[in-house]
Design a protein around this motif. Structure first.
Motif, mmCIF file in Angstrom:
data_model
loop_
_atom_site.group_PDB
_atom_site.id
_atom_site.type_symbol
_atom_site.label_atom_id
_atom_site.label_comp_id
_atom_site.label_asym_id
_atom_site.label_seq_id
_atom_site.Cartn_x
_atom_site.Cartn_y
_atom_site.Cartn_z
ATOM 1 N N TYR A 167 0.827 -1.216 0.000
ATOM 2 C CA TYR A 167 0.000 0.000 0.000
ATOM 3 C C TYR A 167 0.857 1.261 0.000
ATOM 4 O O TYR A 167 0.505 2.267 -0.619
ATOM 5 C CB TYR A 167 -0.914 -0.022 1.231
ATOM 6 N N TRP A 170 2.938 2.694 -3.809
ATOM 7 C CA TRP A 170 2.261 2.959 -5.073
ATOM 8 C C TRP A 170 2.922 4.050 -5.922
ATOM 9 O O TRP A 170 2.615 4.187 -7.108
ATOM 10 C CB TRP A 170 0.793 3.320 -4.840
ATOM 11 N N SER A 360 -3.946 7.914 0.935
ATOM 12 C CA SER A 360 -3.710 7.280 -0.356
ATOM 13 C C SER A 360 -4.829 6.301 -0.685
ATOM 14 O O SER A 360 -5.352 5.617 0.199
ATOM 15 C CB SER A 360 -2.376 6.523 -0.342
ATOM 16 N N VAL A 362 -5.079 3.079 -3.200
ATOM 17 C CA VAL A 362 -4.178 2.227 -3.979
ATOM 18 C C VAL A 362 -5.003 1.189 -4.735
ATOM 19 O O VAL A 362 -5.889 0.554 -4.156
ATOM 20 C CB VAL A 362 -3.136 1.549 -3.072
ATOM 21 N N GLY A 372 -1.789 4.208 -7.844
ATOM 22 C CA GLY A 372 -2.500 4.830 -6.731
ATOM 23 C C GLY A 372 -2.602 6.328 -6.915
ATOM 24 O O GLY A 372 -2.184 6.898 -7.930
#
Length: 376
Positions: A167, A170, A360, A362, A372
C-alpha cells in the motif's frame, strides 16, 4: 572485473531489514548497509528520538553489519526529510487533509535520494525490509529492426497479508523497480523472526517500531499543536444542517470516523465527518453518513503499464482499491475526468466507510499493485 551484483540495504536496526541483508548475502550479493538519520523534533525536550533512527536503532544496525561483516554507512537525511516529509505532513493538515507521511518518505527519501546514494556507492540495487514482492516478466515488442524483449516488473502484495506494505509503495516507477529488491516479501513475519534467530542476528528479538517515526511519543495532536497553532484553536461542532452542537478543542485533535472524545451527547452516536479548516468547524453526523459510494483522486501514479495506457485513452478500469492501510480492498471502477488536474473518478461496488482526504487510495488487480493516488 566485478562479478557479484552489489546491493545496498537500507538498515533501520529492525529485524526485517537485518534479515533482508542476510538473505541477499546468502544469495551471493555483495552487500553494504546504509543507516539513515532523519529529522528530530527540536521542540521536544525529552530524550525520545525518531523511532527508526535513534541511537539504539543505529547501534542495532551497526551490530548486524558487524555480524555480517559488511561495510556500513550512516547518512544524514534530516534536512530533506524535514522538507519533503514533515513539512508536507504539516501543510496537508493545515489544509484539512490527513496525509500519509510513509508514502512520501518512500517516494522522496528512500526510493529517490537513497537510491541515488546507493548508485553513488557502486550498488546495482537498493534493498529494503518492506513486506512486498516483485515479479519480473518478459514482454516481446517490435521495433524497426524486428523483435526485442523487454522486462516489465509487477509490484505484488506480500506473502504475509497481515504485514503487507505494498500500500505504501504505489508511487514507484518501472525505472525504479528495475533497481529494487524486497528480500523478505516471500516470507511471513514469523519466518523472518526464525531466520534472524537461526543466523544469530542481534536484532532477532527487537520489537517492531509503530506509528509515525518523527512523532516518537505517538501524540499527534501535541505535535500538530506545536507547529500549527491554528489547529488547536477552539471552534464549533456542527451537524450536516449547520446546527451548533457544541465546541471542539481544536481540529488537530480529531480524525474522520472518530466517535469518542467529542464532548457532545445525542440519542444516537455521532461521528466526525469532516474537518472544515476554512470555518474552523468540526462536522459530525450518524454512522451511515460516513459511507460513500465514490471519491475523486489526484496525483496518480501508474506502475502497471497497461492500466496507465487504458486510463490515458479514456477507458474505464475495473479493479479493487484500498483507501487506507489495513483496509480490505473493495471492488471499484476507475475513469479519468476531463480536467486540467487529471483527476480520477472512483465508483465503488458498495459504499466504503470514512473516506479521508489526503490519504492514499491504492489500486489492485488481485495481488498486483496497479498504481494509486491521493484522495481529493
Amino acid at each position: 572485473m566485478r562479478i557479484k551484483k552489489k546491493a545496498a540495504v537500507a538498515m533501520s536496526g529492525g529485524v526485517d531489514s537485518s534479515v533482508a541483508a542476510a538473505i541477499l548475502q546468502k544469495r551471493g550479493f555483495e552487500v553494504i548497509g546504509i543507516f539513515l538519520k532523519f529529522w528530530r523534533d527540536p521542540k521536544v525536550k525529552t530524550e525520545v528520538e525518531n523511532l527508526c533512527c535513534s541511537i539504539e536503532a543505529l547501534t542495532c544496525a551497526r551490530a548486524v553489519a558487524r555480524k555480517l561483516r559488511i561495510p556500513f554507512y550512516v547518512l544524514d537525511f534530516s534536512k530533506p526529510f524535514k522538507k519533503m516529509v514533515v513539512d508536507y505532513y504539516l501543510k496537508e493538515y493545515q489544509s484539512g487533509r490527513t496525509p500519509n507521511p510513509c508514502v512520501m518518505c518512500n517516494k522522496w527519501i528512500k526510493f529517490d535520494l537513497l537510491l541515488k546514494k546507493a548508485f553513488a556507492l557502486g550498488a546495482d540495487y537498493l534493498a529494503t525490509g518492506h513486506y512486498a514482492r516483485l515479479w519480473r516478466t518478459k514482454l516481446k515488442s517490435k521495433n524497426e529492426k524486428g523483435k526485442t524483449t523487454t522486462k516489465n516488473l509487477k509490484l505484488l502484495s506480500a506473502k504475509d497479508q497481515i504485514k503487507d506494505q505494498s500500500y505504501f509503495l504505489w508511487t514507484l516507477t518501472q525505472e525504479q523497480l528495475k533497481h529494487l529488491l524486497f528480500p523478505i516479501g516471500d516470507y511471513t513475519k514469523k519466518q523472518v523472526r526464525k531466520m534472524a534467530q537461526k543466523w544469530q542476528l542481534p536484532t532477532a528479538q527487537r520489537a517492531d517500531s509503530q506509528g509515525i517515526c518523527f512523532i516518537p511519543d505517538r501524540n499527534n495532536p501535541s505535535f500538530l499543536a506545536r507547529y500549527l497553532k491554528k489547529l488547536k484553536k477552539e471552534g464549533p461542532i456542527l451537524d450536516l444542517k449547520g446546527k451548533v452542537l457544541g465546541k471542539h478543542c481544536g481540529l488537530g485533535f480529531y480524525t474522520i470516523g472518530q466517535r469518542h472524545g467529542l464532548g457532545i451527547f445525542d440519542t444516537l452516536p455521532l461521528y466526525v465527518l469532516k474537518l472544515d479548516v476554512s470555518k474552523n468547524a468540526l462536522i459530525v453526523g450518524r454512522e451511515e453518513d460516513l459511507y460513500k459510494d465514490g471519491l475523486l483522486a489526484n496525483g496518480t501514479n501508474w506502475i502497471e503499464p497497461k492500466a496507465k495506457k487504458n486510463i490515458n485513452k479514456g477507458d474505464a478500469i475495473n479493479c479493487q482499491a484500498k483507501i487506507r492501510y489495513g483496509h480490505k480492498a473493495t471492488g471499484c471502477r476507475l475513469s479519468k475526468l476531463k480536467s486540467k488536474n487529471e483527476k480520477l473518478k472512483i465508483v465503488f461496488q458498495k459504499p466504503v466507510r470514512a473516506i479521508t482526504p489526503g490519504q492514499s487510495i491504492v489500486f489492485y488487480s488481485a495481488d498486483e499493485v496497479l498504481g494509486g493516488g491521493v484522495i481529493h
